[in-house]
Design a protein around this motif. Structure first.
Motif, PDB file in Angstrom:
ATOM      1  N   LEU A 250      37.384 -46.795  30.731  1.00  0.00           N
ATOM      2  CA  LEU A 250      36.910 -47.524  29.541  1.00  0.00           C
ATOM      3  C   LEU A 250      36.095 -46.604  28.634  1.00  0.00           C
ATOM      4  O   LEU A 250      36.271 -46.610  27.402  1.00  0.00           O
ATOM      5  CB  LEU A 250      36.037 -48.689  30.009  1.00  0.00           C
ATOM      6  CG  LEU A 250      35.981 -49.914  29.114  1.00  0.00           C
ATOM      7  CD1 LEU A 250      37.361 -50.530  28.989  1.00  0.00           C
ATOM      8  CD2 LEU A 250      35.006 -50.933  29.671  1.00  0.00           C
ATOM      9  N   ALA A 251      35.235 -45.786  29.242  1.00  0.00           N
ATOM     10  CA  ALA A 251      34.410 -44.862  28.447  1.00  0.00           C
ATOM     11  C   ALA A 251      35.286 -43.842  27.730  1.00  0.00           C
ATOM     12  O   ALA A 251      35.106 -43.571  26.537  1.00  0.00           O
ATOM     13  CB  ALA A 251      33.408 -44.158  29.347  1.00  0.00           C
ATOM     14  N   ALA A 254      37.175 -45.571  24.874  1.00  0.00           N
ATOM     15  CA  ALA A 254      36.294 -45.861  23.732  1.00  0.00           C
ATOM     16  C   ALA A 254      35.953 -44.582  22.972  1.00  0.00           C
ATOM     17  O   ALA A 254      35.918 -44.573  21.732  1.00  0.00           O
ATOM     18  CB  ALA A 254      35.024 -46.542  24.221  1.00  0.00           C
ATOM     19  N   MET A 255      35.738 -43.482  23.713  1.00  0.00           N
ATOM     20  CA  MET A 255      35.437 -42.205  23.055  1.00  0.00           C
ATOM     21  C   MET A 255      36.644 -41.744  22.230  1.00  0.00           C
ATOM     22  O   MET A 255      36.495 -41.296  21.087  1.00  0.00           O
ATOM     23  CB  MET A 255      35.095 -41.139  24.100  1.00  0.00           C
ATOM     24  CG  MET A 255      33.679 -41.253  24.627  1.00  0.00           C
ATOM     25  SD  MET A 255      33.397 -40.008  25.874  1.00  0.00           S
ATOM     26  CE  MET A 255      31.973 -40.650  26.681  1.00  0.00           C
ATOM     27  N   MET A 257      38.974 -43.570  20.952  1.00  0.00           N
ATOM     28  CA  MET A 257      39.111 -44.456  19.791  1.00  0.00           C
ATOM     29  C   MET A 257      38.106 -44.076  18.702  1.00  0.00           C
ATOM     30  O   MET A 257      38.428 -44.087  17.509  1.00  0.00           O
ATOM     31  CB  MET A 257      38.904 -45.894  20.229  1.00  0.00           C
ATOM     32  CG  MET A 257      39.641 -46.895  19.346  1.00  0.00           C
ATOM     33  SD  MET A 257      39.485 -48.535  19.960  1.00  0.00           S
ATOM     34  CE  MET A 257      40.669 -48.544  21.249  1.00  0.00           C
TER      35      MET A 257
END
Lengths: 266, 62
Positions: A250-251, A254-255, A257
């Motif tokens: 997830l991290a 998100a990074m 994105m």
């Protein structure tokens, strides 16, 4: 015969003592929060204001007559807010200086503690004989010491958190300046609204965070022990759980994105 | 040795996640809501990873 007579007498004495404590401390709270500020800001002119100021006193007497903890600990503090709602200037920071606020806070805590303690605590009758157990010489078990530490921490937090929140709302000059800028002429009203918000926030924290901690204790730790045993068994494998990999993915996503967004904007 | 490694890593990750939450506030102040949401997700993910490593460190202690 004398023992059976002594028991109701002791019981009656305790009840009278609890009533006197609740009445004295309750009157102190009523006078310091309602009557004195109302006289100070001149909020006892209209009939509705006088009726509002008398309402908490009537609730206190009703609670004492019925010896109801719900009325004394719930309805009476709530009734104190009615006259303040009618004249919010009564709760403004120019009525309460830091020293007066501290004294009133001590009075409220003493009332709540006194009523909660003395209405439920009764002196047990004297035992006929005493036989000390061998375990009485040993220190309490580690789990009981841990539990006591948790209770003391909750007790301290119950005093510190609401007092700090209310004092911060009322005495922080930057908050007063901000309210004066945003709501000119309604600073007292907005400060009172913020104070009520702070109390509501504290009640929410207490309900979900503090009582959440106490609930497993009330059920004898059984649920907690089962959960801990399960967690220990999971942990024995020495490998991170699936949520570890999920969090890493997830991290990273998100990074990625965020970088893409920056690229698209650039 | 592994225990200390996990402990240091857990503290670094949990402490480091605060940076992402601070960045979230900065993005919110700049009214960049999408970026704020993404950075907040990163912060939560990093704190979760830190928590898992703290758990592993605890097992090493036993």
């Amino acid at each position: 015969m004398s023992e059976t007579l002594a028991r109701p007498t002791t019981e009656r004495r305790w009840r009278t003592f609890a009533d006197v404590v609740a009445f004295t401390l309750g009157i102190n709270v009523w006078v310091s929060i309602i009557i004195l500020p109302a006289i100070f800001v001149g909020a006892l002119n209209a009939t509705s204001q006088i009726a509002g100021a008398c309402l908490p006193f009537a609730v206190l007497l009703l609670g004492l007559a019925r010896r109801s903890e719900a009325i004394l600990l719930g309805l009476f503090p709530a009734a104190l807010l009615v006259p303040i709602a009618l004249a919010p200037a009564m709760a403004s920071s120019h009525v309460y200086g830091p020293i007066r606020f501290t004294l009133v806070a001590i009075g409220v805590v003493a009332y709540l503690f006194g009523v909660a303690f003395f209405t439920t605590f009764h002196e047990p009758p004297k035992p006929r004989s005493i036989r000390p157990l061998s375990s009485a010489h040993a220190d309490p078990a580690e789990r009981w010491q841990r539990r006591e530490r948790v209770y003391w921490m909750l007790f301290a937090m119950s005093l510190v958190v609401p007092t700090t929140l209310i004092a911060w709302v009322n005495f922080d000059t930057s908050i007063a300046a901000y309210l004066g800028e945003m709501y000119p002429g309604r600073v007292a009203l907005m400060t009172t609204a913020l104070t009520v918000g702070a109390i509501a926030l504290w009640l929410g924290i207490y309900l979900y965070a503090f009582l959440g901690v106490l609930r497993p204790h009330r059920t004898g730790d059984r649920d907690l022990v089962v959960t801990l045993a399960q967690a220990r068994a999971d942990a024995k494998s020495g490998k991170p759980r699936a949520r570890f990999y999920l969090a890493v993915a997830l991290a990273l996503a998100a990074m990625a994105m965020l970088v893409l967004l920056r690229h698209a904007k650039g | 040795m592994r225990r200390y490694f996990f402990e240091i890593l857990a503290v670094a990750l949990i402490g480091g996640s605060l940076f992402f939450f601070k960045e979230t506030l900065d993005y919110l102040a700049r009214r960049d809501y999408v970026a704020a949401l993404l950075v907040m997700v990163i912060g939560i993910a990093v704190i979760s990873v830190g928590k898992e490593l703290a758990r592993l460190a605890l097992v090493q202690r036993d």
